[in-house]
Each structure stands twice: as C-alpha cells, then as structure tokens.
Design a protein around this motif. Structure first.
Motif, PDB file in Angstrom:
ATOM      1  N   MET A   1       6.516   3.717   8.153  1.00 16.32           N
ATOM      2  CA  MET A   1       4.773   4.625   7.716  1.00 16.32           C
ATOM      3  C   MET A   1       3.776   2.897   6.905  1.00 16.32           C
ATOM      4  N   ILE A   2       3.079   2.692   7.573  1.00 13.70           N
ATOM      5  CA  ILE A   2       2.215   1.553   6.823  1.00 13.70           C
ATOM      6  C   ILE A   2       0.840   2.294   5.773  1.00 13.70           C
ATOM      7  N   PRO A   3       1.120   2.342   4.891  1.00 12.45           N
ATOM      8  CA  PRO A   3       0.241   2.811   3.420  1.00 12.45           C
ATOM      9  C   PRO A   3      -0.754   2.449   3.945  1.00 12.45           C
ATOM     10  N   ALA A   4      -2.226   3.399   3.038  1.00 17.24           N
ATOM     11  CA  ALA A   4      -3.362   3.196   3.904  1.00 17.24           C
ATOM     12  C   ALA A   4      -3.909   2.300   2.763  1.00 17.24           C
ATOM     13  N   PRO A   5      -4.754   1.876   2.871  1.00 17.65           N
ATOM     14  CA  PRO A   5      -5.387   0.717   1.987  1.00 17.65           C
ATOM     15  C   PRO A   5      -6.103   1.637   0.411  1.00 17.65           C
ATOM     16  N   GLY A   6      -6.194   1.240  -0.224  1.00 17.88           N
ATOM     17  CA  GLY A   6      -6.199   1.624  -2.465  1.00 17.88           C
ATOM     18  C   GLY A   6      -7.648   2.295  -2.096  1.00 17.88           C
ATOM     19  N   PRO A   7      -8.314   3.053  -2.983  1.00 18.96           N
ATOM     20  CA  PRO A   7      -9.645   3.655  -2.534  1.00 18.96           C
ATOM     21  C   PRO A   7      -9.826   2.591  -3.638  1.00 18.96           C
ATOM     22  N   GLY A   8     -11.089   2.400  -2.363  1.00 20.06           N
ATOM     23  CA  GLY A   8     -12.865   1.758  -2.539  1.00 20.06           C
ATOM     24  C   GLY A   8     -12.626   0.043  -1.526  1.00 20.06           C
ATOM     25  N   GLU A   9     -10.788   0.026  -1.226  1.00 15.27           N
ATOM     26  CA  GLU A   9     -10.080  -1.015  -0.090  1.00 15.27           C
ATOM     27  C   GLU A   9     -10.341  -1.294   1.076  1.00 15.27           C
ATOM     28  N   ASP A  10     -11.272  -2.383   1.583  1.00 12.98           N
ATOM     29  CA  ASP A  10     -10.902  -2.345   3.181  1.00 12.98           C
ATOM     30  C   ASP A  10      -9.583  -2.808   3.043  1.00 12.98           C
ATOM     31  N   PRO A  11      -9.435  -2.389   4.744  1.00 11.09           N
ATOM     32  CA  PRO A  11      -7.876  -2.774   5.447  1.00 11.09           C
ATOM     33  C   PRO A  11      -8.164  -3.751   5.427  1.00 11.09           C
ATOM     34  N   PRO A  12      -6.717  -4.634   5.615  1.00 12.01           N
ATOM     35  CA  PRO A  12      -6.857  -5.704   5.899  1.00 12.01           C
ATOM     36  C   PRO A  12      -7.437  -6.418   7.406  1.00 12.01           C
ATOM     37  N   PRO A  13      -7.447  -7.072   7.934  1.00 11.31           N
ATOM     38  CA  PRO A  13      -8.315  -7.983   9.055  1.00 11.31           C
ATOM     39  C   PRO A  13      -6.866  -8.146   9.969  1.00 11.31           C
ATOM     40  N   PRO A  14      -7.725  -7.748  11.266  1.00 12.24           N
ATOM     41  CA  PRO A  14      -6.125  -8.083  11.966  1.00 12.24           C
ATOM     42  C   PRO A  14      -4.908  -9.188  11.444  1.00 12.24           C
ATOM     43  N   GLY A  15      -3.932  -9.403  11.469  1.00 11.83           N
ATOM     44  CA  GLY A  15      -2.806 -10.706  11.445  1.00 11.83           C
ATOM     45  C   GLY A  15      -2.696 -11.093   9.898  1.00 11.83           C
ATOM     46  N   PRO A  17      -2.312  -9.887   6.197  1.00  9.64           N
ATOM     47  CA  PRO A  17      -1.048  -9.219   5.439  1.00  9.64           C
ATOM     48  C   PRO A  17      -1.716  -7.956   4.583  1.00  9.64           C
ATOM     49  N   SER A  18      -0.702  -6.846   4.789  1.00  9.28           N
ATOM     50  CA  SER A  18      -1.267  -5.676   3.818  1.00  9.28           C
ATOM     51  C   SER A  18      -1.034  -5.688   2.387  1.00  9.28           C
ATOM     52  N   ARG A  19      -1.647  -4.840   2.015  1.00 13.98           N
ATOM     53  CA  ARG A  19      -1.513  -4.758   0.799  1.00 13.98           C
ATOM     54  C   ARG A  19      -0.057  -4.254  -0.360  1.00 13.98           C
ATOM     55  N   ALA A  20       0.566  -3.846   0.829  1.00 12.83           N
ATOM     56  CA  ALA A  20       1.836  -3.610   0.323  1.00 12.83           C
ATOM     57  C   ALA A  20       2.882  -4.741  -0.049  1.00 12.83           C
ATOM     58  N   LEU A  21       2.478  -5.387   1.490  1.00 17.83           N
ATOM     59  CA  LEU A  21       3.459  -6.710   1.757  1.00 17.83           C
ATOM     60  C   LEU A  21       2.707  -7.459   0.882  1.00 17.83           C
ATOM     61  N   ARG A  22       1.871  -7.531   0.136  1.00 22.76           N
ATOM     62  CA  ARG A  22       1.036  -8.195  -0.633  1.00 22.76           C
ATOM     63  C   ARG A  22       1.963  -7.835  -2.241  1.00 22.76           C
ATOM     64  N   VAL A  23       1.984  -7.155  -2.716  1.00 21.58           N
ATOM     65  CA  VAL A  23       2.666  -6.712  -3.569  1.00 21.58           C
ATOM     66  C   VAL A  23       3.517  -6.924  -3.834  1.00 21.58           C
ATOM     67  N   ARG A  24       4.602  -7.038  -3.482  1.00 19.79           N
ATOM     68  CA  ARG A  24       6.160  -6.704  -2.781  1.00 19.79           C
ATOM     69  C   ARG A  24       6.304  -8.085  -2.805  1.00 19.79           C
ATOM     70  N   ALA A  25       5.742  -9.446  -2.380  1.00 22.72           N
ATOM     71  CA  ALA A  25       5.700 -10.601  -2.302  1.00 22.72           C
ATOM     72  C   ALA A  25       4.956 -11.217  -3.623  1.00 22.72           C
ATOM     73  N   ALA A  26       4.152 -10.349  -4.515  1.00 21.56           N
ATOM     74  CA  ALA A  26       4.400 -10.712  -5.369  1.00 21.56           C
ATOM     75  C   ALA A  26       5.800 -10.386  -6.726  1.00 21.56           C
ATOM     76  N   ALA A  27       6.270  -9.156  -6.607  1.00 18.94           N
ATOM     77  CA  ALA A  27       6.946  -9.081  -7.624  1.00 18.94           C
ATOM     78  C   ALA A  27       8.180  -9.758  -6.598  1.00 18.94           C
ATOM     79  N   GLY A  28       8.396 -10.341  -5.567  1.00 16.35           N
ATOM     80  CA  GLY A  28       9.238 -11.399  -5.554  1.00 16.35           C
ATOM     81  C   GLY A  28       9.398 -12.795  -6.234  1.00 16.35           C
ATOM     82  N   TRP A  29       8.222 -13.279  -6.395  1.00 15.37           N
ATOM     83  CA  TRP A  29       7.239 -13.912  -6.852  1.00 15.37           C
ATOM     84  C   TRP A  29       8.300 -14.322  -8.251  1.00 15.37           C
ATOM     85  N   GLU A  30       7.797 -12.777  -9.392  1.00 12.29           N
ATOM     86  CA  GLU A  30       8.213 -13.073 -10.536  1.00 12.29           C
ATOM     87  C   GLU A  30       9.180 -13.160 -10.424  1.00 12.29           C
ATOM     88  N   ARG A  31      10.321 -12.728  -9.494  1.00 17.97           N
ATOM     89  CA  ARG A  31      11.900 -11.940 -10.222  1.00 17.97           C
ATOM     90  C   ARG A  31      12.228 -13.388  -9.409  1.00 17.97           C
TER      91      ARG A  31
END
Length: 122
Positions: A1-15, A17-31
């Motif tokens: 299931m694809i997470p919906a954009p947060g409040p006041g956030e536009d959906p990402p353009p085609p191609g 990365p989604s917000r969830a993917l960006r958050v996951r990538a940032a967490a991976g970088w921190e680890r």
C-alpha cells in the motif's frame, strides 16, 4: 500500500521517490553513520565528504598503480542500499579519476608509476 501524502504535502511527481522512501533512506543513512562511527571510520560531513587523513596528500591507487593528490572521498549510495566510498584523485597532468577508497595508499616515493605515465611503452 502506498502511503498518502502528509497534510499540506503535494504528491511527488512521477518518478520521484515517495515521502516514505525518503524517510526510510534517511533512517538507513543515520544507521550507517552510527555503525561507521562505532567502527572507528573517518567522520563524514553533512555534505557527504569524508574527512580522510590522506586528503590533499600524495596517494597511489593500488588497483591501477597511478599516483596523484587525493582531492576528496565521497560516499555514494547504490540502488541496493550499499554505501560505497569513492576516492577522487588528481594526477600531475591535471586529469582526475575515481577509485575505491580502500585501494588508496600513501605514496611511496620512487615506487610505482606517476599518474601521467603511460602503461604502454611501445
């Protein structure tokens, strides 16, 4: 299931990365950074450049035998999540190349080839 954009956030353009993917990538970088710090790795700034002890010094790329000045060490994240350390080296002739940072050694004067020498002597 694809997470919906947060409040006041536009959906990402085609191609893009989604917000969830960006958050996951940032967490991976921190680890990755926490593990690297615990292992005694060289510190990396927020710009992605490693503060390598050989920076701006003469080095030799053990894979090619070429020598030059280490201008930067960057971290690149590949599609599969691996982070690869890339050394950027400038030869005496001004030509720059990249190499695996693990293949960089301090220059042993008088040994090996200079970066501007050719391996084809014929």
């Amino acid at each position: 299931m694809i997470p919906a954009p947060g409040p006041g956030e536009d959906p990402p353009p085609p191609g893009a990365p989604s917000r969830a993917l960006r958050v996951r990538a940032a967490a991976g970088w921190e680890r990755f950074m926490r593990r690297a710090e615990a292992a005694g790795a060289y510190p990396v700034g927020a710009d992605g450049y490693e503060r390598h002890p050989l920076l701006h010094g003469r080095v030799r790329d053990t894979a090619s035998g070429a020598e030059g000045v280490l201008t930067a060490v960057t971290h690149e994240t590949h599609d599969d999540g691996r982070v690869v350390r890339i050394a950027h080296i400038r030869g005496e002739n001004g030509v720059e190349w990249t190499a695996a940072a693990d293949n960089i050694r301090p220059n042993d004067e008088g040994k090996g080839m200079r970066a501007d020498d050719s391996t084809d002597r014929g």
